[in-house]
Motif scaffolding. Structure first.
Motif, PDB file in Angstrom:
ATOM      1  N   THR A  65      78.349  53.106  20.956  1.00 56.82           N
ATOM      2  CA  THR A  65      77.487  53.653  19.999  1.00 56.82           C
ATOM      3  C   THR A  65      77.700  53.010  18.974  1.00 56.82           C
ATOM      4  O   THR A  65      79.030  52.902  18.339  1.00 56.82           O
ATOM      5  N   LEU A  66      76.737  52.637  18.034  1.00 53.42           N
ATOM      6  CA  LEU A  66      76.913  51.992  16.622  1.00 53.42           C
ATOM      7  C   LEU A  66      77.102  52.981  15.584  1.00 53.42           C
ATOM      8  O   LEU A  66      76.143  53.823  15.491  1.00 53.42           O
ATOM      9  N   MET A  90      81.804  52.813  18.788  1.00 52.96           N
ATOM     10  CA  MET A  90      82.560  53.590  19.372  1.00 52.96           C
ATOM     11  C   MET A  90      82.327  53.204  20.953  1.00 52.96           C
ATOM     12  O   MET A  90      81.175  53.279  21.483  1.00 52.96           O
ATOM     13  N   ALA A  91      83.261  52.911  21.561  1.00 50.17           N
ATOM     14  CA  ALA A  91      83.517  52.608  22.911  1.00 50.17           C
ATOM     15  C   ALA A  91      83.823  54.012  23.913  1.00 50.17           C
ATOM     16  O   ALA A  91      84.889  54.582  23.530  1.00 50.17           O
ATOM     17  N   HIS A  92      82.869  54.498  24.644  1.00 51.57           N
ATOM     18  CA  HIS A  92      83.398  55.586  25.642  1.00 51.57           C
ATOM     19  C   HIS A  92      83.540  55.323  26.987  1.00 51.57           C
ATOM     20  O   HIS A  92      82.625  54.568  27.779  1.00 51.57           O
ATOM     21  N   ASN A  93      84.592  55.422  27.518  1.00 49.69           N
ATOM     22  CA  ASN A  93      85.020  55.313  29.274  1.00 49.69           C
ATOM     23  C   ASN A  93      84.924  56.853  29.766  1.00 49.69           C
ATOM     24  O   ASN A  93      85.676  57.620  29.362  1.00 49.69           O
ATOM     25  N   ALA A 182      76.476  44.765  25.124  1.00 47.21           N
ATOM     26  CA  ALA A 182      75.985  46.081  24.598  1.00 47.21           C
ATOM     27  C   ALA A 182      74.995  45.544  23.269  1.00 47.21           C
ATOM     28  O   ALA A 182      75.654  44.731  22.516  1.00 47.21           O
ATOM     29  N   VAL A 183      73.943  46.112  23.426  1.00 49.09           N
ATOM     30  CA  VAL A 183      72.902  45.906  22.605  1.00 49.09           C
ATOM     31  C   VAL A 183      72.512  47.066  21.566  1.00 49.09           C
ATOM     32  O   VAL A 183      71.940  47.942  22.138  1.00 49.09           O
ATOM     33  N   THR A 201      73.664  55.551  16.556  1.00 50.60           N
ATOM     34  CA  THR A 201      72.799  54.757  17.116  1.00 50.60           C
ATOM     35  C   THR A 201      73.447  54.173  18.800  1.00 50.60           C
ATOM     36  O   THR A 201      74.371  53.645  18.690  1.00 50.60           O
ATOM     37  N   GLN A 202      72.630  54.893  19.664  1.00 49.77           N
ATOM     38  CA  GLN A 202      72.939  54.294  21.096  1.00 49.77           C
ATOM     39  C   GLN A 202      72.744  52.924  21.425  1.00 49.77           C
ATOM     40  O   GLN A 202      71.514  52.259  20.756  1.00 49.77           O
TER      41      GLN A 202
END
Length: 208
Positions: A65-66, A90-93, A182-183, A201-202
């Motif tokens: 997520t931006l 944000m990186a989500h695992n 990731a775009v 922003t996803q």
């Protein structure tokens, strides 16, 4: 009783030697076959175990997520210079049993028709289940005026792309590396010399 013959090839001693040689050759071949069968069985069992483990704990793709981004001319006081973009992601695992291993991550972006890139790769890191915040600073190769960079009259499109390698770690087992991209695309509303991206922003994820 023993058979005595003048033919040396038919002597009892020679026959015994031939039988012993044949038995030794047969025993050696059987031992090699047994080792080959054991090695093949072990490899097949290990592969089956890895497949069962992977299918049972198959990790879901991470999500990006931006969070926010700020685009500014590097020399805002004079209204010119290189465009600088500071972005937070944000990186989500989502996986409880699989840790994500990231390395070789690089960021590049296009903003208001300017191409921007990071000076070098982001530090590699390992992520357990949950969230991690990444930051990246990008600059353009061409100079821009304040009007072009941040003070335009219409919204600008920001396209941020993160690329790198992704591996999964389950206990002591680590998977092979895959290409992660990731775009993130956001419409930016200009405000004086600084431009702020709407938060949350996803980003679209591709893993190959």
């Amino acid at each position: 009783m023993s058979l005595i013959t003048d033919d040396p090839d038919r002597s009892p001693r020679d026959c015994a030697t031939k039988r012993h040689h044949h038995h030794h050759h047969h025993s050696g071949g059987w031992r090699r076959r047994r080792l080959l069968i054991a090695a093949s069985s072990g490899a097949a069992s290990l592969l089956a175990l890895c497949m069962i483990l992977w299918l049972t704990l198959r990790p879901s793709a991470p999500r990006f997520t931006l969070l926010a981004a700020t685009a500014t001319p590097s020399n805002a006081s004079t209204g010119g210079g290189l465009v600088r973009l500071d972005a937070a992601l944000m990186a989500h695992n989502p996986n409880a049993r699989a840790a994500a291993l990231y390395d070789g991550l690089r960021a590049r972006a296009s903003y208001a028709d300017f191409q921007l890139a990071t000076a070098g790769p982001l530090p590699p890191f390992q992520q357990a289940q949950g969230d991690a915040v990444l930051s990246a600073s990008l600059t353009s190769a061409a100079e821009a005026s304040a009007e072009e960079a941040a003070d335009g009259r219409s919204p600008a499109l920001l396209r941020l792309r993160i690329e790198g390698r992704l591996r999964w770690k389950v206990a002591a087992w680590v998977s092979g590396g895959r290409t992660l991209a990731a775009v993130c695309v956001a419409v930016v509303a200009p405000s004086q010399l600084r431009t702020f991206v709407v938060q949350g922003t996803q980003c679209a994820i591709t893993i190959e």
